[in-house]
Design a protein around this motif. Structure first.
Motif, PDB file in Angstrom:
ATOM      1  N   PHE A 116      60.263  17.330  96.477  1.00  0.00           N
ATOM      2  CA  PHE A 116      59.350  16.553  97.624  1.00  0.00           C
ATOM      3  C   PHE A 116      60.188  16.031  98.819  1.00  0.00           C
ATOM      4  CE2 PHE A 116      56.555  15.753  93.807  1.00  0.00           C
ATOM      5  CZ  PHE A 116      55.997  16.877  93.868  1.00  0.00           C
ATOM      6  N   GLN A 117      61.357  15.458  98.726  1.00  0.00           N
ATOM      7  CA  GLN A 117      62.188  15.145  99.709  1.00  0.00           C
ATOM      8  C   GLN A 117      62.734  16.294 100.640  1.00  0.00           C
ATOM      9  OE1 GLN A 117      66.204  13.829  98.582  1.00  0.00           O
ATOM     10  NE2 GLN A 117      66.422  12.702 100.489  1.00  0.00           N
ATOM     11  N   TRP A 118      63.160  17.401 100.066  1.00  0.00           N
ATOM     12  CA  TRP A 118      63.568  18.711 100.787  1.00  0.00           C
ATOM     13  C   TRP A 118      62.632  19.234 101.325  1.00  0.00           C
ATOM     14  CZ3 TRP A 118      66.883  21.598  96.762  1.00  0.00           C
ATOM     15  CH2 TRP A 118      68.047  20.871  96.620  1.00  0.00           C
ATOM     16  N   TYR A 119      61.359  19.295 100.992  1.00  0.00           N
ATOM     17  CA  TYR A 119      59.909  19.759 101.463  1.00  0.00           C
ATOM     18  C   TYR A 119      59.721  19.039 102.824  1.00  0.00           C
ATOM     19  CZ  TYR A 119      55.112  20.727 102.315  1.00  0.00           C
ATOM     20  OH  TYR A 119      54.068  20.916 103.198  1.00  0.00           O
TER      21      TYR A 119
ATOM     22  N   TYR B  50      53.366  23.929 100.329  1.00  0.00           N
ATOM     23  CA  TYR B  50      52.833  23.800 101.673  1.00  0.00           C
ATOM     24  C   TYR B  50      51.254  24.126 101.722  1.00  0.00           C
ATOM     25  CZ  TYR B  50      53.120  24.910 106.742  1.00  0.00           C
ATOM     26  OH  TYR B  50      52.704  25.002 108.298  1.00  0.00           O
ATOM     27  N   LYS B  51      51.065  24.913 100.897  1.00  0.00           N
ATOM     28  CA  LYS B  51      49.435  25.226 100.912  1.00  0.00           C
ATOM     29  C   LYS B  51      48.799  24.027 100.489  1.00  0.00           C
ATOM     30  CE  LYS B  51      50.064  30.215 100.746  1.00  0.00           C
ATOM     31  NZ  LYS B  51      50.060  31.139  99.745  1.00  0.00           N
ATOM     32  N   VAL B  52      49.107  23.470  99.007  1.00  0.00           N
ATOM     33  CA  VAL B  52      48.719  22.258  98.418  1.00  0.00           C
ATOM     34  C   VAL B  52      48.804  21.077  99.359  1.00  0.00           C
ATOM     35  CG1 VAL B  52      49.083  20.560  96.682  1.00  0.00           C
ATOM     36  CG2 VAL B  52      49.089  23.054  96.322  1.00  0.00           C
ATOM     37  N   ALA B  53      49.831  20.572  99.955  1.00  0.00           N
ATOM     38  CA  ALA B  53      50.010  19.705 100.948  1.00  0.00           C
ATOM     39  C   ALA B  53      49.205  19.880 102.444  1.00  0.00           C
ATOM     40  CB  ALA B  53      51.578  19.340 101.410  1.00  0.00           C
TER      41      ALA B  53
ATOM     42  N   VAL C 204      59.583  20.307 106.454  1.00  0.00           N
ATOM     43  CA  VAL C 204      58.144  20.491 107.524  1.00  0.00           C
ATOM     44  C   VAL C 204      58.301  19.451 108.455  1.00  0.00           C
ATOM     45  CG1 VAL C 204      56.006  19.824 107.126  1.00  0.00           C
ATOM     46  CG2 VAL C 204      56.749  20.898 105.420  1.00  0.00           C
ATOM     47  N   LYS C 205      58.999  18.437 108.501  1.00  0.00           N
ATOM     48  CA  LYS C 205      59.168  17.364 109.724  1.00  0.00           C
ATOM     49  C   LYS C 205      60.066  18.038 110.769  1.00  0.00           C
ATOM     50  CE  LYS C 205      58.262  13.177 107.123  1.00  0.00           C
ATOM     51  NZ  LYS C 205      58.751  12.136 106.526  1.00  0.00           N
ATOM     52  N   ASN C 206      60.915  18.864 110.474  1.00  0.00           N
ATOM     53  CA  ASN C 206      61.748  19.701 111.217  1.00  0.00           C
ATOM     54  C   ASN C 206      61.385  21.028 111.733  1.00  0.00           C
ATOM     55  OD1 ASN C 206      64.169  17.723 112.075  1.00  0.00           O
ATOM     56  ND2 ASN C 206      63.688  17.666 109.718  1.00  0.00           N
ATOM     57  N   GLY C 207      60.178  21.259 111.363  1.00  0.00           N
ATOM     58  CA  GLY C 207      59.321  22.695 111.764  1.00  0.00           C
ATOM     59  C   GLY C 207      59.826  23.754 111.209  1.00  0.00           C
TER      60      GLY C 207
ATOM     61  N   PHE D  23      59.079  29.606 104.753  1.00  0.00           N
ATOM     62  CA  PHE D  23      59.902  29.572 103.436  1.00  0.00           C
ATOM     63  C   PHE D  23      60.273  30.660 102.735  1.00  0.00           C
ATOM     64  CE2 PHE D  23      57.170  25.467 103.294  1.00  0.00           C
ATOM     65  CZ  PHE D  23      58.052  24.511 103.905  1.00  0.00           C
ATOM     66  N   GLU D  24      59.468  31.648 102.886  1.00  0.00           N
ATOM     67  CA  GLU D  24      59.952  32.908 102.196  1.00  0.00           C
ATOM     68  C   GLU D  24      60.552  33.977 103.176  1.00  0.00           C
ATOM     69  OE1 GLU D  24      57.702  34.278  98.955  1.00  0.00           O
ATOM     70  OE2 GLU D  24      56.240  32.748  99.030  1.00  0.00           O
ATOM     71  N   ALA D  25      61.663  34.352 102.930  1.00  0.00           N
ATOM     72  CA  ALA D  25      62.273  35.237 103.770  1.00  0.00           C
ATOM     73  C   ALA D  25      61.785  36.406 103.359  1.00  0.00           C
ATOM     74  CB  ALA D  25      63.878  35.090 103.747  1.00  0.00           C
TER      75      ALA D  25
END
Length: 149
Positions: free
Chosen positions: A115-118, A70-73, A122-125, A129-131
């Protein structure tokens, strides 16, 4: 992840666990369709919180890998065309996310699925990620209460 996000073997995409019944789970697709479906004991269901990526030292939880990605992207979907790029490009991009990853045990298909899961998340808000430990405890207590009730 505050929600319990799961992957179901043989079904594309990711699903959010909504509830449990006596012999099945009720899940909802994490995409624009929000389709709900039952998942039975014969289906192999894996929580994203239970998945880890291999490194040369210890395994890193997928939630930490997703946070790093998330940070890199730059808090956007992956710009790399992971479906069509070469193995070298995939691994060079992933090295920015997890520099110490085990090159021998992580396959290109693993990276593409990550990458697909990520992108789906992200596209669904879903970007937290870290609980926290508190969230995990609440989830475990809720699951225990549902088993008893």
């Amino acid at each position: 992840m505050k929600e319990t996000i799961v992957a179901i073997s043989g079904k594309p995409g990711l699903y959010k666990l909504l509830s449990r019944s006596k012999n099945s789970l009720i899940v909802e697709a994490v995409d624009e369709s929000h389709k709900r479906l039952p998942v039975f004991a014969t289906d192999r269901v894996t929580s994203l919180n239970d998945i880890a990526m291999y490194t040369n030292t210890d395994d890193v939880p997928l939630t930490k890998v997703l946070t790093s990605l998330y940070k890199v992207a730059e808090e956007k979907p992956v710009t790399l065309n992971y479906k069509k790029c070469s193995s070298k490009e995939l691994r060079e991009f992933f090295a920015k996310v997890l520099p110490d990853f085990d090159n021998d045990r992580i396959h290109d298909s693993d990276l593409k699925k990550l990458f697909q899961w990520y992108d789906i998340l992200v596209k669904n808000g879903i970007t937290d990620f870290e609980a926290t430990a508190e969230d995990k405890t609440k989830t475990e207590k809720k699951a225990d209460n549902e088993k008893e009730g």
